[in-house]
Design a protein around this motif. Structure first.
Motif, short mmCIF file in Angstrom:
data_model
loop_
_atom_site.label_atom_id
_atom_site.label_comp_id
_atom_site.label_asym_id
_atom_site.label_seq_id
_atom_site.Cartn_x
_atom_site.Cartn_y
_atom_site.Cartn_z
N LEU A 110 0.83 -1.21 0.00
CA LEU A 110 0.00 0.00 0.00
C LEU A 110 0.87 1.26 0.00
O LEU A 110 0.69 2.16 -0.83
CB LEU A 110 -0.89 -0.02 1.26
CG LEU A 110 -1.76 1.21 1.52
CD1 LEU A 110 -3.00 1.14 0.65
CD2 LEU A 110 -2.15 1.29 2.99
N TRP A 111 1.85 1.31 0.90
CA TRP A 111 2.66 2.52 1.04
C TRP A 111 3.70 2.65 -0.06
O TRP A 111 4.04 3.77 -0.46
CB TRP A 111 3.27 2.62 2.44
CG TRP A 111 2.22 3.08 3.40
CD1 TRP A 111 1.52 2.32 4.28
CD2 TRP A 111 1.69 4.41 3.49
NE1 TRP A 111 0.58 3.08 4.93
CE2 TRP A 111 0.68 4.38 4.46
CE3 TRP A 111 1.97 5.63 2.85
CZ2 TRP A 111 -0.05 5.52 4.81
CZ3 TRP A 111 1.26 6.75 3.20
CH2 TRP A 111 0.25 6.69 4.16
N GLU B 220 2.77 15.22 3.74
CA GLU B 220 1.94 14.90 2.58
C GLU B 220 1.37 13.48 2.68
O GLU B 220 0.19 13.26 2.41
CB GLU B 220 2.79 15.04 1.31
CG GLU B 220 2.01 14.86 0.03
CD GLU B 220 2.93 14.67 -1.17
OE1 GLU B 220 4.11 15.06 -1.10
OE2 GLU B 220 2.46 14.08 -2.17
N MET B 221 2.21 12.57 3.08
CA MET B 221 1.82 11.16 3.09
C MET B 221 0.96 10.78 4.29
O MET B 221 0.02 10.02 4.18
CB MET B 221 3.09 10.28 3.08
CG MET B 221 3.83 10.30 1.78
SD MET B 221 2.77 9.58 0.49
CE MET B 221 3.28 10.52 -0.92
N VAL C 219 6.26 4.40 7.29
CA VAL C 219 6.23 5.55 6.38
C VAL C 219 7.47 6.43 6.60
O VAL C 219 8.08 6.90 5.65
CB VAL C 219 4.91 6.36 6.53
CG1 VAL C 219 4.94 7.62 5.69
CG2 VAL C 219 3.72 5.49 6.14
N GLU D 277 3.15 1.83 -3.07
CA GLU D 277 2.41 2.38 -4.20
C GLU D 277 2.13 3.87 -3.99
O GLU D 277 2.36 4.68 -4.89
CB GLU D 277 1.10 1.60 -4.40
CG GLU D 277 0.52 1.86 -5.79
CD GLU D 277 -0.92 1.43 -5.92
OE1 GLU D 277 -1.28 0.39 -5.36
OE2 GLU D 277 -1.67 2.17 -6.59
N ARG D 278 1.67 4.22 -2.79
CA ARG D 278 1.37 5.63 -2.51
C ARG D 278 2.60 6.53 -2.65
O ARG D 278 2.50 7.67 -3.06
CB ARG D 278 0.84 5.78 -1.08
CG ARG D 278 -0.61 5.38 -0.95
CD ARG D 278 -1.10 5.68 0.44
NE ARG D 278 -2.44 5.13 0.63
CZ ARG D 278 -3.03 5.01 1.81
NH1 ARG D 278 -2.41 5.38 2.91
NH2 ARG D 278 -4.24 4.50 1.89
N MET D 279 3.75 6.00 -2.26
CA MET D 279 4.95 6.83 -2.23
C MET D 279 5.80 6.68 -3.49
O MET D 279 6.83 7.32 -3.62
CB MET D 279 5.78 6.51 -0.97
CG MET D 279 5.02 6.85 0.30
SD MET D 279 5.89 6.38 1.84
CE MET D 279 7.05 7.74 2.00
#
Ligand SMILES: [Zn+2]
Length: 179
Positions: A91-92, A163-164, A142, A94-96
């Motif tokens: 998940l992270w 931001e994240m 994160v 991909e987000r980052m």
């Protein structure tokens, strides 16, 4: 620096004559320095204090009694964290925008919740996080993933964290309060 053990957050102050280094409760480093002090001078100062930093981190009693390496508790913690990471990591990443998931080692760490070696694309997580809940694990994950982009705790690093994970400060506070 590829490892963040000597990374620090710096504040410049006009009316200050010396560089002041502090080890925070979570083991992170903050520096205040006279306005205009060159980065290299601060790096050198912090590096020269390495042994003092290690002692302060250990003395901060920032972590509870350690889980014994290879104990049943250790293995249970590792497996619980692996379970959470199976969801959190993809998940992270991909987000980052992390193309390849970093290798994760869950181990007994005496002074930090986690660390990141950007060059080796590797993250270490403290097995104690197993007892701190998923929000805490997610925050530390994160934080360490952000170090793949910023190998220090500079403004870019904190901008990425904001931001994240906008509530990261509250999570860090909760993690400290639990100790
Ligand atoms: Zn860090």
């Amino acid at each position: 620096m590829t490892d963040d053990t000597l990374a620090y957050e710096v504040t410049f102050r006009r009316r200050q004559r010396n560089i002041i280094l502090r080890v925070q409760g979570d083991g992170s480093l903050t520096v205040s320095a006279p306005h205009g002090t060159p980065q290299a001078r601060i790096d050198e100062f912090v590096a020269s204090k390495q042994r003092w930093i290690s002692r302060r981190r250990a003395a901060a009693a920032d972590l509870p009694p350690r889980v014994e390496r290879d104990s049943a508790e250790f293995r249970a913690g590792q497996s619980a964290m692996r379970g959470d990471l199976a969801t959190l990591m993809p998940l992270w990443c991909e987000r980052m925008g992390v193309a390849t998931q970093p290798r994760v080692t869950i181990k007994v760490m005496s002074t930090r919740w986690g660390s990141c070696n950007a060059r080796l694309h590797k993250i270490n997580l403290n097995v104690e996080l197993a007892r701190r809940g998923t929000d805490a694990l997610e925050y530390v994950l994160v934080h360490e993933l952000a170090h793949l982009f910023h190998q220090n705790h500079g403004p870019g690093f904190y901008a990425l964290m904001d931001e994240m994970l906008p509530d990261w400060r509250a999570r860090r506070k909760a993690l400290r309060a639990l100790q």
